[in-house]
Write a protein that holds these residues in place. Structure first.
Motif, PDB file in Angstrom:
ATOM      1  N   MET A   1       0.852  -1.193   0.000  1.00 55.78           N
ATOM      2  CA  MET A   1       0.000   0.000   0.000  1.00 55.78           C
ATOM      3  C   MET A   1       0.888   1.244   0.000  1.00 55.78           C
ATOM      4  O   MET A   1       1.867   1.293   0.742  1.00 55.78           O
ATOM      5  CB  MET A   1      -0.889  -0.004   1.247  1.00 55.78           C
ATOM      6  N   ARG A   2       0.534   2.198  -0.841  1.00 57.13           N
ATOM      7  CA  ARG A   2       1.377   3.379  -0.943  1.00 57.13           C
ATOM      8  C   ARG A   2       0.740   4.563  -0.232  1.00 57.13           C
ATOM      9  O   ARG A   2      -0.457   4.649  -0.082  1.00 57.13           O
ATOM     10  CB  ARG A   2       1.600   3.717  -2.413  1.00 57.13           C
ATOM     11  N   ASN A   3       1.608   5.480   0.187  1.00 56.11           N
ATOM     12  CA  ASN A   3       1.151   6.747   0.776  1.00 56.11           C
ATOM     13  C   ASN A   3       0.286   6.575   2.013  1.00 56.11           C
ATOM     14  O   ASN A   3      -0.670   7.324   2.221  1.00 56.11           O
ATOM     15  CB  ASN A   3       0.375   7.584  -0.252  1.00 56.11           C
ATOM     16  N   ILE A   4       0.547   5.538   2.792  1.00 55.36           N
ATOM     17  CA  ILE A   4      -0.202   5.390   4.035  1.00 55.36           C
ATOM     18  C   ILE A   4       0.739   5.712   5.194  1.00 55.36           C
ATOM     19  O   ILE A   4       1.818   5.128   5.306  1.00 55.36           O
ATOM     20  CB  ILE A   4      -0.771   3.966   4.159  1.00 55.36           C
ATOM     21  N   HIS A   5       0.329   6.668   6.005  1.00 52.81           N
ATOM     22  CA  HIS A   5       1.168   7.073   7.121  1.00 52.81           C
ATOM     23  C   HIS A   5       0.926   6.160   8.313  1.00 52.81           C
ATOM     24  O   HIS A   5      -0.188   5.685   8.522  1.00 52.81           O
ATOM     25  CB  HIS A   5       0.857   8.514   7.523  1.00 52.81           C
TER      26      HIS A   5
END
Ligand SMILES: Cc1ncc(COP(=O)(O)O)c(C=O)c1O
Length: 339
Positions: A1-5
């Motif tokens: 998963m991308r761009n998950i903080h």
């Protein structure tokens, strides 16, 4: 998963910059605004809050459930409450009647305890009353760590190492002037220190409210109305006369012109900013712009969102009760005026 903080704290910073084509239609330079209200706690103070807590963790080896105290007129308290909720620290915010009811409630919802002072100090503000109460609070709670945002290298550093470089990258190194609101001086001094080093030709303009005692050569104490601007003391963050090394111009505004400019920006650009944001865009358009020509670029740093102030500066009844006259702010709507 991308761009998950992994936490909301990683979402602080990287705020957008917008060209104000409509608001700035009649001036020659390009006017820009950097919207700090897109930080997750709603203001530029999120950056300072994170920097201050990380500094305290190093300095005091904080443990979960340790208590932090801050004196705040709103936005720092919200940022601190967000940071402390994530990191598991208890937070006590010393506040005063200038804090909006909704801001107070949000601080509580984020887990902060509020201690409120009600008495105005001799300058017409509440800062000195808050400091008195702080002294007694520190006696009652000797283990709590007080973080002083008025004398805070960590807050300055947070802006010097994040806001300043972001601005420089967004304008690709080409910025003729920047206009910043000042309260404690943490944000403006941090950005100014970065720009002086990396973009020495950028003119640095600070904006304060008439009646503030924050900066050298102020005009004396008087009641102030805008959240975030102005102080009843000279914050150590400015370094006394050292401020002149970093700052080219200091401008004093009144609440009415600042609120009117915020209303105008809302209608022309669809950007609803708080009173200090109104102050900086007012100064940028009506004062700074005339010093620059077509092809120049001027930026305002917008501290927070106007939705915080629907019960105060954007409420005609509140304006009237404060003796302020802003004809463009009415109950039905904000009235568009011919520029
Ligand atoms: C709305 C608003 N504007 C301006 C400022 C001034 O920022 P600083 O304290 O970094 O000078 C603040 C600080 O709390 C603020 O909340």
């Amino acid at each position: 998963m991308r761009n998950i903080h992994t936490s909301v704290l990683e979402a602080i910073g990287e705020t957008p910059m917008i060209q104000l084509e409509r608001f700035g239609a009649r001036v020659e330079p390009t006017l820009l605004a950097k919207l700090e209200f897109t930080n997750p706690g709603g203001s530029m103070k999120d950056r300072a809050a994170l920097g201050m807590v990380e500094w305290a963790e190093r300095e005091y080896a904080l443990q979960p459930q340790d208590e932090i105290i801050v004196s705040t007129s709103g936005n720092l308290g919200l940022g601190m409450a967000m940071v402390c909720a994530v990191k598991g620290y208890r937070l006590t915010c010393l506040v005063d009647p200038k804090v909006n009811p909704s801001t107070e409630r949000c601080m509580q919802l984020l887990g902060a305890e509020l201690v409120k002072v009600d008495e105005q100090d001799h300058t017409g503000g509440y800062h000195l009353s808050r400091l008195d109460r702080l002294e007694s609070l520190q006696k009652e709670r000797p283990r709590a760590v007080y973080l002083d945002q008025y004398d805070c290298q960590a807050a300055i550093d947070a802006h010097r190492t994040t806001t300043g470089p972001e601005i420089f990258a967004q304008v690709e190194g080409k910025l003729d002037a920047i206009v910043m609101a000042t309260g404690t001086g943490g944000s403006s001094m941090g950005v100014a220190q970065f720009l002086r080093k990396h973009s020495p030709k950028t003119e640095i303009w600070l904006v304060d409210e008439k009646g503030s005692l924050a900066l050298p050569d102020n005009g004396g104490a008087a009641p102030r109305f805008l959240n975030g601007l102005g102080t009843s003391i000279a914050p150590a963050n400015f370094g006394g006369a050292e401020v002149h090394q970093y700052v080219d111009h200091i401008v004093y505004v009144n609440a009415e012109e600042s609120i009117a400019a915020a209303a105008e920006l809302a209608l022309s650009e669809g950007i609803l900013v708080g009173g200090s944001g109104g102050a900086v865009v007012h100064v940028m358009k009506n004062l700074v712009a005339s010093n620059f020509q077509l092809g120049s670029t001027i930026l305002s740093l917008i501290p927070d969102h106007g939705s915080r102030y629907t019960q105060t500066q954007f409420d005609p009844e509140w304006l009237c009760s404060m003796g302020l006259d802003v004809p463009s702010v009415t109950y039905s709507t904000v009235v568009k005026q011919d520029a």
